[in-house]
Write an enzyme that holds these catalytic residues in place. Structure first.
Site, PDB file in Angstrom:
ATOM      1  N   GLU A  30      60.101   3.277   5.767  1.00 35.83           N
ATOM      2  CA  GLU A  30      59.470   1.981   6.019  1.00 35.83           C
ATOM      3  C   GLU A  30      59.144   1.284   4.700  1.00 35.83           C
ATOM      4  O   GLU A  30      58.580   1.884   3.783  1.00 35.83           O
ATOM      5  CB  GLU A  30      58.198   2.222   6.831  1.00 35.83           C
ATOM      6  N   HIS A  31      59.528   0.005   4.627  1.00 38.11           N
ATOM      7  CA  HIS A  31      59.386  -0.814   3.400  1.00 38.11           C
ATOM      8  C   HIS A  31      60.180  -0.198   2.245  1.00 38.11           C
ATOM      9  O   HIS A  31      59.888  -0.471   1.086  1.00 38.11           O
ATOM     10  CB  HIS A  31      57.920  -1.035   3.015  1.00 38.11           C
ATOM     11  N   ASP A  33      63.533  -0.603   2.360  1.00 32.80           N
ATOM     12  CA  ASP A  33      64.826  -1.310   2.300  1.00 32.80           C
ATOM     13  C   ASP A  33      64.874  -2.394   1.236  1.00 32.80           C
ATOM     14  O   ASP A  33      65.943  -2.693   0.724  1.00 32.80           O
ATOM     15  CB  ASP A  33      65.256  -1.842   3.682  1.00 32.80           C
ATOM     16  N   GLY A 115      57.165  -9.838  17.742  1.00 34.39           N
ATOM     17  CA  GLY A 115      55.913  -9.398  17.135  1.00 34.39           C
ATOM     18  C   GLY A 115      55.638  -7.928  17.410  1.00 34.39           C
ATOM     19  O   GLY A 115      54.495  -7.476  17.425  1.00 34.39           O
ATOM     20  N   GLY A 117      57.814  -5.262  16.042  1.00 28.08           N
ATOM     21  CA  GLY A 117      58.433  -4.355  15.073  1.00 28.08           C
ATOM     22  C   GLY A 117      59.754  -3.790  15.558  1.00 28.08           C
ATOM     23  O   GLY A 117      60.188  -2.742  15.092  1.00 28.08           O
ATOM     24  N   ASP A 165      67.089  -4.309   9.191  1.00 28.59           N
ATOM     25  CA  ASP A 165      67.125  -4.773  10.581  1.00 28.59           C
ATOM     26  C   ASP A 165      68.476  -5.384  10.924  1.00 28.59           C
ATOM     27  O   ASP A 165      69.044  -5.130  11.985  1.00 28.59           O
ATOM     28  CB  ASP A 165      66.033  -5.823  10.831  1.00 28.59           C
ATOM     29  N   TYR A 214      52.892  -8.530   5.335  1.00 26.57           N
ATOM     30  CA  TYR A 214      54.180  -7.944   4.910  1.00 26.57           C
ATOM     31  C   TYR A 214      54.508  -8.445   3.494  1.00 26.57           C
ATOM     32  O   TYR A 214      54.861  -7.667   2.610  1.00 26.57           O
ATOM     33  CB  TYR A 214      55.285  -8.355   5.892  1.00 26.57           C
TER      34      TYR A 214
HETATM   35  C1  GLA Z   1      60.620  -5.398   8.726  1.00 25.00           C
HETATM   36  C2  GLA Z   1      61.635  -5.955   7.759  1.00 25.00           C
HETATM   37  C3  GLA Z   1      62.567  -4.864   7.255  1.00 25.00           C
HETATM   38  C4  GLA Z   1      61.789  -3.674   6.723  1.00 25.00           C
HETATM   39  C5  GLA Z   1      60.703  -3.245   7.695  1.00 25.00           C
HETATM   40  C6  GLA Z   1      59.791  -2.198   7.126  1.00 25.00           C
HETATM   41  O1  GLA Z   1      61.247  -4.946   9.886  1.00 25.00           O
HETATM   42  O2  GLA Z   1      62.396  -6.974   8.375  1.00 25.00           O
HETATM   43  O3  GLA Z   1      63.435  -5.397   6.272  1.00 25.00           O
HETATM   44  O4  GLA Z   1      61.256  -3.947   5.448  1.00 25.00           O
HETATM   45  O5  GLA Z   1      59.901  -4.329   8.117  1.00 25.00           O
HETATM   46  O6  GLA Z   1      60.476  -1.019   6.918  1.00 25.00           O
END
Ligand code: GLA
Length: 354
Positions: A30-31, A33, A115, A117, A165, A214
């Site tokens: 997570e975070h 990418d 909203g 995830g 994503d 974010y």
């Molecule tokens: C969102 C962003 C992705 C990624 C995730 C966290 O989905 O669009 O690019 O950074 O958060 O992993």
């Protein structure tokens, strides 16, 4: 009803192109990418369907089956902070790519919650780009579409996301996970073992990626990257790694999270290939703790849901996606998934299964 029939009903003409794209759940990483790390997302069953036809006028005429109103926005319209921005951004991009000359009609049907995830926006943008391309007889490389879809988010919406994503919704199939290196964009499609279930539960807590938190995390990571003079936070050399302790305490925690979650994403892909349920579950639990404590992107309600999930028998559970609300994903034995879900939801009346 098919998206083509819905389009015909709404606009009285046939669509020139249609596309269907799933949402995604991120299993781990997570975070990472936008920090040059690895991720391991998978497609979910929920999908967005798009019907598209070019229109000779200078308007984008947009309808969603969720709402009665038809929204009209001028070609090239800047962002105005409502849901049609994703459609306008995608159509503006299609024009910039030379796939569309004038205006357009668009019909959208989606059961991907927003909203939450689970990438409703990446799926929508990707589906629109594909539908427009289909209308001119093109089926561009999914990696190319993913890059264009990401640039709609980055440049038009102003959301500094990575490419996970867009790659996931464009490339992951049902029952498969996508082990992705976000620097080289090399990926490997892995079969999810048939006796594993990844159950996605919405916490009932909504979050907006555009609400600023974010972006705040993105900026903290960027500041750390610059201080460490690194190309990518997830790929520090020994000297840069040793210098983490010179950063402000908050940035140290952010870096520790992305560095460790990148490693966990790699280890999780190996565990999945080896059908090693226990290791995969442990990695998910460690990932949640890191996301909550080091990256500070969780929420007390989410932590409570994760705790119930594991107490009632999930092998691993964690907050998934951009953070601050939305969904958790839990690893459960497939034949126990329904009973387990029922038991968890009984304790969390605001939560629901995605
Ligand atoms: C969102 C962003 C992705 C990624 C995730 C966290 O989905 O669009 O690019 O950074 O958060 O992993």
């Amino acid at each position: 009803m098919s998206i083509a029939s819905l389009f015909q009903d709404a606009f009285g003409v046939e669509p020139a192109g249609t596309a269907t794209v799933p949402g995604r759940v991120n299993l781990i990483g997570e975070h990472t990418d936008y920090n040059g790390g690895n991720v391991l997302p998978a497609a979910i069953e929920r999908q967005v369907h798009v019907g598209f036809a070019p229109d000779a006028g200078d308007q984008f005429i947009i309808k969603s089956t969720r709402f009665d109103a038809v929204v009209q926005r001028p070609v090239g319209d800047p962002k105005r902070d409502d849901w049609t921005d994703y459609a306008v951004g995608a159509l503006n991009k299609a024009r910039a790519l030379g796939w569309l000359e004038d205006g357009a009609r668009l019909l959208i049907e989606s059961d991907i919650p927003d909203g939450a995830g689970v990438s409703s926006s990446a799926a929508l943008i990707t589906a629109i780009l594909r539908a427009v391309a289909a209308a001119i007889g093109e089926a561009p490389d999914p990696v190319e579409i993913a890059k264009q879809a990401r640039s709609v988010e980055n440049d038009y919406i102003g959301m500094p996301c990575g490419i996970m994503d867009q790659m996931a919704v464009g490339l992951a199939d049902k029952g498969k996970a996508l082990a992705l290196d976000t620097v080289s964009l090399d990926f490997d499609v892995i079969d999810i073992p048939s006796d594993w279930a990844f159950v996605v539960l919405h916490s009932g807590i909504r979050r907006e990626l555009s609400d600023g938190r974010y972006k705040e995390r993105f900026e903290e990571c960027e500041a750390a990257r610059q201080s460490l003079r690194a190309d990518h936070l997830c790929r520090l050399n020994a000297a840069q790694d040793a210098a983490i302790k010179t950063l402000p305490a908050e940035q140290q925690r952010r870096v520790r999270h992305v560095v460790s979650d990148h490693k966990r994403a790699i280890e999780a892909a190996i565990a999945m290939r080896n059908t090693d349920f226990d290791t995969f579950g442990d990695l998910m639990n460690d990932s949640h703790a890191s996301y909550a404590e080091m990256f500070e992107a969780s929420h007390p309600g989410i932590d409570a849901l994760v705790a119930t999930a594991t107490r009632l028998g999930a092998r691993g559970a964690r907050l998934t996606g951009g953070g601050f609300g939305g969904c958790i994903v839990a690893l459960v034995e497939a034949d126990k998934a329904d009973a387990w879900t029922k038991a968890v939801l009984a304790e969390h009346p605001k939560a629901w299964r995605v």
